[in-house]
Design a protein around this motif. Sequence first.
Motif, PDB file in Angstrom:
ATOM      1  N   PRO A 250       1.226  -0.976  -0.145  1.00  0.00           N
ATOM      2  CA  PRO A 250       0.154  -0.096   0.486  1.00  0.00           C
ATOM      3  C   PRO A 250       0.512   1.286   0.346  1.00  0.00           C
ATOM      4  O   PRO A 250       2.142   1.176  -0.023  1.00  0.00           O
ATOM      5  CB  PRO A 250      -0.700   0.374   0.932  1.00  0.00           C
ATOM      6  N   PRO A 251       0.244   2.243  -0.342  1.00  0.00           N
ATOM      7  CA  PRO A 251       1.138   4.140  -0.190  1.00  0.00           C
ATOM      8  C   PRO A 251       1.459   4.367   0.837  1.00  0.00           C
ATOM      9  O   PRO A 251       1.172   5.233   1.049  1.00  0.00           O
ATOM     10  CB  PRO A 251       0.178   4.487  -0.995  1.00  0.00           C
ATOM     11  N   TYR A 252       1.829   3.486   1.592  1.00  0.00           N
ATOM     12  CA  TYR A 252       1.967   3.746   3.420  1.00  0.00           C
ATOM     13  C   TYR A 252       3.098   3.585   3.907  1.00  0.00           C
ATOM     14  O   TYR A 252       3.439   2.168   3.447  1.00  0.00           O
ATOM     15  CB  TYR A 252       0.890   4.332   4.147  1.00  0.00           C
ATOM     16  N   LEU A 253       3.538   3.480   5.149  1.00  0.00           N
ATOM     17  CA  LEU A 253       4.996   2.444   5.837  1.00  0.00           C
ATOM     18  C   LEU A 253       4.348   1.770   6.608  1.00  0.00           C
ATOM     19  O   LEU A 253       2.998   2.029   7.139  1.00  0.00           O
ATOM     20  CB  LEU A 253       5.522   3.811   6.416  1.00  0.00           C
ATOM     21  N   THR A 254       4.599   0.694   6.022  1.00  0.00           N
ATOM     22  CA  THR A 254       3.757  -0.532   6.394  1.00  0.00           C
ATOM     23  C   THR A 254       5.258  -1.226   7.631  1.00  0.00           C
ATOM     24  O   THR A 254       6.101  -1.714   7.084  1.00  0.00           O
ATOM     25  CB  THR A 254       3.129  -2.275   5.687  1.00  0.00           C
ATOM     26  N   LEU A 255       4.354  -1.483   8.939  1.00  0.00           N
ATOM     27  CA  LEU A 255       5.090  -2.015   9.987  1.00  0.00           C
ATOM     28  C   LEU A 255       5.491  -3.598  10.027  1.00  0.00           C
ATOM     29  O   LEU A 255       6.327  -4.737  10.712  1.00  0.00           O
ATOM     30  CB  LEU A 255       5.484  -1.383  11.262  1.00  0.00           C
ATOM     31  N   THR A 256       4.534  -3.750   9.910  1.00  0.00           N
ATOM     32  CA  THR A 256       3.908  -5.485   9.949  1.00  0.00           C
ATOM     33  C   THR A 256       3.162  -6.172   8.561  1.00  0.00           C
ATOM     34  O   THR A 256       2.484  -4.686   8.188  1.00  0.00           O
ATOM     35  CB  THR A 256       3.607  -6.363  11.155  1.00  0.00           C
ATOM     36  N   VAL A 257       2.924  -6.935   8.697  1.00  0.00           N
ATOM     37  CA  VAL A 257       1.800  -7.860   7.352  1.00  0.00           C
ATOM     38  C   VAL A 257       1.131  -8.831   8.577  1.00  0.00           C
ATOM     39  O   VAL A 257       2.009  -9.839   9.299  1.00  0.00           O
ATOM     40  CB  VAL A 257       2.308  -8.490   6.404  1.00  0.00           C
ATOM     41  N   GLU A 258      -0.011  -8.978   8.805  1.00  0.00           N
ATOM     42  CA  GLU A 258      -0.673 -10.063  10.111  1.00  0.00           C
ATOM     43  C   GLU A 258      -2.017 -10.262   9.098  1.00  0.00           C
ATOM     44  O   GLU A 258      -3.013  -9.650   7.996  1.00  0.00           O
ATOM     45  CB  GLU A 258      -0.918  -8.839  10.950  1.00  0.00           C
ATOM     46  N   ASN A 259      -2.399 -11.167   9.662  1.00  0.00           N
ATOM     47  CA  ASN A 259      -3.606 -12.190   9.120  1.00  0.00           C
ATOM     48  C   ASN A 259      -4.762 -12.477  10.903  1.00  0.00           C
ATOM     49  O   ASN A 259      -4.109 -12.790  11.994  1.00  0.00           O
ATOM     50  CB  ASN A 259      -3.563 -13.231   8.786  1.00  0.00           C
ATOM     51  N   TYR A 260      -5.994 -12.266  10.356  1.00  0.00           N
ATOM     52  CA  TYR A 260      -7.271 -11.949  11.353  1.00  0.00           C
ATOM     53  C   TYR A 260      -7.293 -13.225  11.405  1.00  0.00           C
ATOM     54  O   TYR A 260      -7.808 -13.311  10.326  1.00  0.00           O
ATOM     55  CB  TYR A 260      -8.213 -10.691  11.735  1.00  0.00           C
ATOM     56  N   GLY A 261      -7.999 -13.881  12.753  1.00  0.00           N
ATOM     57  CA  GLY A 261      -8.355 -15.185  12.873  1.00  0.00           C
ATOM     58  C   GLY A 261      -9.641 -15.174  14.241  1.00  0.00           C
ATOM     59  O   GLY A 261      -9.247 -14.014  15.138  1.00  0.00           O
TER      60      GLY A 261
END
Length: 298
Positions: A250-261
């Motif tokens: 995405p066009p912004y800073l991402t500190l992590t990539v996460e999945n919800y459950g």
Amino acid sequence: MDRRTYVKTGAGVIAGGLFAGCTGGGSGGEATETSSGDSGSSTTESSDTEATTTESAVPSKVVIGSDIPYRPFEYETTSGELTGFDVDIAAAVFEDQLGIDYEFKPTSFDSIIPSLNNNNFRIIMSAMTINDQRAQEVDFSDPYFTAYQTVIVREGGSISSKADLQGQPIGVQKGTTGANAAEQLKEEFDGDLDLKKYDQISGAFQALINGQVNAIINDNTVNAEFANERDDVVFLEGEGAAAESGQEAPPYLTLTVENYGIAFRQDDDEFRERVNEALATIKDNGTYDEIYSEYFSG
């Protein structure tokens, strides 16, 4: 770019088929329950129902622990109606697919897993990120949403890059993966980060408005919900975890990539399997996309 496209870009991975694969404050922390199933459902669960849930693979009614409000996943309208992405997914899974009633029970996020394991409710649906630490205490459903930890700041302020966060007061919500991401950033800055932790994400947002913190680290969709309502708050831009993992960033800073459950007590395997089947069904029949579009497609 229109800010609302941040939400769609940041969360849209799941809509492409994540089901094939395999983390805000609650009504002041009160132990009251909020009904969100059929209008005829009782707002107070009886002891008989609670006893049944520990024995039945699929109960006649499922009580869901959730941290409310946490827009756009679970929150109350001005008329007091509980709504949100998680709420609509719950209706589709439990009411439509499994034919059972459901009820949301507001619970503080930093105590929500112990509350689950103390049998205060059957499952957790609360924008909860699947991670190894939590998986030692609960079992998760298949992922149903992808999110990123992101940073929002006041527009026109002194923070324009990740490096500018060093030494700044940063707002986070207790017990969340946003707080974990902030702790990791603090380590990266050799301890030079002033973390302010709030019971509810709304407290962190208010602190940003009041100038008590200069940035907030939190899920992209919830940050976007707040930023969309204001002209003086923006995402901190820059490349990050999404780009590094090879995803469409995405066009912004991402500190992590996460999945919800959805979180279950351990050994509640049959109910979890039935819920996974229902999740897969609403993905296949288009219900998931309809709900997703209502909350995230600008």
